[in-house]
Write an enzyme that holds these catalytic residues in place. Structure first.
Site, PDB file in Angstrom:
ATOM      1  N   CYS A 183      -6.229  24.657 -22.488  1.00  0.00           N
ATOM      2  CA  CYS A 183      -5.177  24.735 -21.465  1.00  0.00           C
ATOM      3  C   CYS A 183      -3.775  24.784 -22.069  1.00  0.00           C
ATOM      4  O   CYS A 183      -2.840  25.243 -21.417  1.00  0.00           O
ATOM      5  CB  CYS A 183      -5.293  23.580 -20.491  1.00  0.00           C
ATOM      6  SG  CYS A 183      -6.848  23.610 -19.583  1.00  0.00           S
ATOM      7  N   HIS A 211       1.579  23.246 -16.593  1.00  0.00           N
ATOM      8  CA  HIS A 211       0.166  23.598 -16.495  1.00  0.00           C
ATOM      9  C   HIS A 211      -0.339  23.089 -15.155  1.00  0.00           C
ATOM     10  O   HIS A 211      -0.114  21.937 -14.789  1.00  0.00           O
ATOM     11  CB  HIS A 211      -0.601  22.955 -17.651  1.00  0.00           C
ATOM     12  CG  HIS A 211      -2.075  23.105 -17.520  1.00  0.00           C
ATOM     13  ND1 HIS A 211      -2.671  24.314 -17.227  1.00  0.00           N
ATOM     14  CD2 HIS A 211      -3.087  22.205 -17.631  1.00  0.00           C
ATOM     15  CE1 HIS A 211      -3.976  24.146 -17.162  1.00  0.00           C
ATOM     16  NE2 HIS A 211      -4.259  22.884 -17.398  1.00  0.00           N
ATOM     17  N   ASN A 215      -6.971  25.337 -11.516  1.00  0.00           N
ATOM     18  CA  ASN A 215      -6.643  25.248 -12.948  1.00  0.00           C
ATOM     19  C   ASN A 215      -7.191  26.498 -13.655  1.00  0.00           C
ATOM     20  O   ASN A 215      -8.402  26.657 -13.773  1.00  0.00           O
ATOM     21  CB  ASN A 215      -7.266  23.965 -13.517  1.00  0.00           C
ATOM     22  CG  ASN A 215      -6.955  23.765 -14.994  1.00  0.00           C
ATOM     23  OD1 ASN A 215      -6.479  24.682 -15.669  1.00  0.00           O
ATOM     24  ND2 ASN A 215      -7.242  22.581 -15.495  1.00  0.00           N
TER      25      ASN A 215
HETATM   26  C1  LIG Z   1     -11.119  15.148 -11.562  1.00  0.00           C
HETATM   27  C2  LIG Z   1     -10.244  14.321 -10.634  1.00  0.00           C
HETATM   28  C3  LIG Z   1      -9.677  15.181  -9.531  1.00  0.00           C
HETATM   29  C4  LIG Z   1     -11.123  13.248  -9.989  1.00  0.00           C
HETATM   30  O1  LIG Z   1     -10.345  12.424  -9.164  1.00  0.00           O
HETATM   31  P1  LIG Z   1     -10.530  10.834  -9.236  1.00  0.00           P
HETATM   32  O2  LIG Z   1      -9.622  10.280  -8.229  1.00  0.00           O
HETATM   33  O3  LIG Z   1     -10.345  10.418 -10.669  1.00  0.00           O
HETATM   34  O4  LIG Z   1     -11.996  10.679  -8.763  1.00  0.00           O
HETATM   35  P2  LIG Z   1     -13.270  10.032  -9.509  1.00  0.00           P
HETATM   36  O5  LIG Z   1     -13.710  10.897 -10.631  1.00  0.00           O
HETATM   37  O6  LIG Z   1     -12.966   8.601  -9.801  1.00  0.00           O
HETATM   38  O7  LIG Z   1     -14.340  10.131  -8.360  1.00  0.00           O
HETATM   39  C5  LIG Z   1     -14.165   9.436  -7.116  1.00  0.00           C
HETATM   40  C6  LIG Z   1     -15.367   9.707  -6.237  1.00  0.00           C
HETATM   41  O8  LIG Z   1     -15.352  11.067  -5.779  1.00  0.00           O
HETATM   42  C7  LIG Z   1     -16.607  11.691  -6.044  1.00  0.00           C
HETATM   43  N1  LIG Z   1     -16.392  13.103  -6.318  1.00  0.00           N
HETATM   44  C8  LIG Z   1     -16.150  13.703  -7.509  1.00  0.00           C
HETATM   45  N2  LIG Z   1     -15.991  15.021  -7.334  1.00  0.00           N
HETATM   46  C9  LIG Z   1     -16.108  15.261  -6.015  1.00  0.00           C
HETATM   47  C10 LIG Z   1     -16.035  16.422  -5.238  1.00  0.00           C
HETATM   48  N3  LIG Z   1     -15.771  17.625  -5.760  1.00  0.00           N
HETATM   49  N4  LIG Z   1     -16.194  16.298  -3.908  1.00  0.00           N
HETATM   50  C11 LIG Z   1     -16.429  15.119  -3.333  1.00  0.00           C
HETATM   51  N5  LIG Z   1     -16.532  13.968  -4.033  1.00  0.00           N
HETATM   52  C12 LIG Z   1     -16.355  14.046  -5.351  1.00  0.00           C
HETATM   53  C13 LIG Z   1     -17.141  10.949  -7.243  1.00  0.00           C
HETATM   54  O9  LIG Z   1     -18.541  11.079  -7.315  1.00  0.00           O
HETATM   55  C14 LIG Z   1     -16.703   9.532  -6.954  1.00  0.00           C
HETATM   56  O10 LIG Z   1     -17.610   8.968  -6.042  1.00  0.00           O
HETATM   57  P3  LIG Z   1     -18.049   7.413  -6.171  1.00  0.00           P
HETATM   58  O11 LIG Z   1     -16.770   6.645  -6.008  1.00  0.00           O
HETATM   59  O12 LIG Z   1     -19.025   7.262  -5.063  1.00  0.00           O
HETATM   60  O13 LIG Z   1     -18.625   7.290  -7.552  1.00  0.00           O
HETATM   61  C15 LIG Z   1      -9.098  13.655 -11.408  1.00  0.00           C
HETATM   62  O14 LIG Z   1      -9.593  12.645 -12.234  1.00  0.00           O
HETATM   63  C16 LIG Z   1      -8.334  14.631 -12.246  1.00  0.00           C
HETATM   64  O15 LIG Z   1      -7.707  15.543 -11.755  1.00  0.00           O
HETATM   65  N6  LIG Z   1      -8.350  14.444 -13.576  1.00  0.00           N
HETATM   66  C17 LIG Z   1      -7.661  15.320 -14.493  1.00  0.00           C
HETATM   67  C18 LIG Z   1      -8.487  16.526 -14.692  1.00  0.00           C
HETATM   68  C19 LIG Z   1      -7.721  17.603 -15.353  1.00  0.00           C
HETATM   69  O16 LIG Z   1      -6.590  17.830 -15.026  1.00  0.00           O
HETATM   70  N7  LIG Z   1      -8.361  18.261 -16.266  1.00  0.00           N
HETATM   71  C20 LIG Z   1      -7.853  19.402 -16.902  1.00  0.00           C
HETATM   72  C21 LIG Z   1      -6.830  19.039 -17.882  1.00  0.00           C
HETATM   73  S1  LIG Z   1      -6.488  20.471 -18.732  1.00  0.00           S
END
Ligand SMILES: CC(C)(COP(=O)(O)OP(=O)(O)OC[C@H]1O[C@@H](n2cnc3c(N)ncnc32)[C@H](O)[C@@H]1OP(=O)(O)O)[C@@H](O)C(=O)NCCC(=O)NCCS
Length: 322
Positions: free
Chosen positions: A113, A249, A279
């Site tokens: 990225c 980004h 993304n």
């Molecule tokens: C990925 C991201 C959106 C997840 O959000 P979060 O608030 O951290 O959510 P979590 O991973 O803790 O998951 C919370 C819950 O949602 C659920 N969940 C995950 N993906 C889901 C989806 N697409 N739809 C519905 N539920 C989902 C999980 O299973 C979890 O359930 P649980 O509480 O029963 O275990 C967030 O962490 C993020 O954006 N991280 C950075 C990623 C990024 O930018 N990467 C690229 C960098 S280049």
């Protein structure tokens, strides 16, 4: 002094646009969850015949037209991608052939990225050293082809696309002249397991699928992005209140908000396209930049900060007097 000046921008998206609701028909997710956690509403997904190189070439054609120059005058093509058309040769050489350029330097850069920021620093160094005069710097990806479409924690987050800029060597005033003012890059390879692809030429002999520990990536992203933007502005002798636009980004709207808050930047100064593109990895910064140039927000003479963070981890920023 000689600086690298942006003389044109362009971008390209696959024809197929996919909404959250459409994704929710295939995986256990919802529009509400995706919008609330990420700000993403749509992503474009490459179809048959659309590849990283074809999208890149389309973005380049638009950037060349915006610059009002012929493809033949380009002497350097650097393409940032983690999803090349072939393991080799470099997709940059495919783009070169598609643009009808018979002889120039062409290679790919892999920093996921942050790839576009890495490419910008490489090209800027080559321009300032005299090795190149006019370059295409491209970020292009087809991440849809390395996603695990059964993993709802990752497949909803990414999209495909390409963005390009034309950089030209120009004699500019030391003080107040246009061009790239500073670039700053970092990498910390200890974090491989937080964001990676579980395959590769030299290990499994397969392409592999993207794997990510989203919550941990999020935490590192805000810290690293705020600090590299502060560093690059300090190197340019500028403060954050002199910034006209931040083109970040586009990973997650919450990362954009948290980073802007940490730097005390008004949210109106941050270009946001994550809602429309999701993304797109190395493509996301030049894609967002092109959107903001074409809709008239980013104008000549303004201070524009580009920033990105990705797998590796790698991260970086660039300060440009546009
Ligand atoms: C990925 C991201 C959106 C997840 O959000 P979060 O608030 O951290 O959510 P979590 O991973 O803790 O998951 C919370 C819950 O949602 C659920 N969940 C995950 N993906 C889901 C989806 N697409 N739809 C519905 N539920 C989902 C999980 O299973 C979890 O359930 P649980 O509480 O029963 O275990 C967030 O962490 C993020 O954006 N991280 C950075 C990623 C990024 O930018 N990467 C690229 C960098 S280049």
């Amino acid at each position: 002094m000689i600086r690298s000046v942006v003389i044109g921008t362009g971008s390209a998206l696959p024809a197929r646009r996919v909404s959250n609701a459409e994704l929710a028909e295939q995986v256990d997710t919802s529009d509400e969850w995706i919008v609330e956690r990420t700000g993403i509403r749509f992503r474009h997904i490459a179809g048959e015949g659309e590849t990283t190189a074809t999208l890149a070439a389309d973005a380049c054609r638009r950037a060349l037209a915006a610059a009002g120059i012929e493809a033949q005058s380009i002497d350097l093509i650097v393409l940032a991608t983690a999803t090349p058309d072939q393991t080799f040769p470099a997709s940059a050489t495919k783009v070169q052939a598609m643009l009808g350029i018979n002889d120039c330097v062409a290679f790919d850069v892999a920093a996921v990225c942050s790839g576009f920021l890495y490419a910008v620093q490489v090209v800027d160094s080559m321009i300032r050293s005299g090795a190149a005069k006019r370059a295409l710097v491209i970020g292009a990806e087809t991440f849809s082809r390395i996603l695990d479409w059964e993993d709802r924690t990752t497949c909803v987050l990414f999209g495909d696309g390409a963005g390009a800029i034309v950089l030209e060597a120009q004699e500019t005033a030391d003080d107040g002249g246009r061009g790239i003012l500073t670039t700053k890059l970092h990498a910390d390879g200890r974090h491989n397991e937080l964001l990676y692809v579980d395959g590769g030429v030299s290990t499994t002999g397969t392409v592999g699928k993207l794997r990510m520990k989203g919550r941990e990536v999020f935490r590192h992203a805000v810290t690293n992005l705020a600090s590299v933007m502060t560093e690059s502005l300090a190197m340019a002798g500028l403060s954050s209140d002199q910034v006209d636009w931040v083109v970040p980004h586009q990973a997650n709207a919450r990362i954009l908000d948290a980073t802007a808050r940490k730097l005390g930047l008004a949210p109106e100064k941050v270009v946001v396209t994550v809602d429309q593109h999701a993304n797109t990895s190395a493509a996301s910064v030049p894609l967002a930049l092109d959107v903001a140039v074409r809709d008239g927000r980013v104008r000549q003479g303004q201070i524009v900060v580009l920033e990105a963070m990705g797998g590796g981890f790698t991260w970086g920023a660039a300060v440009i007097r546009f």
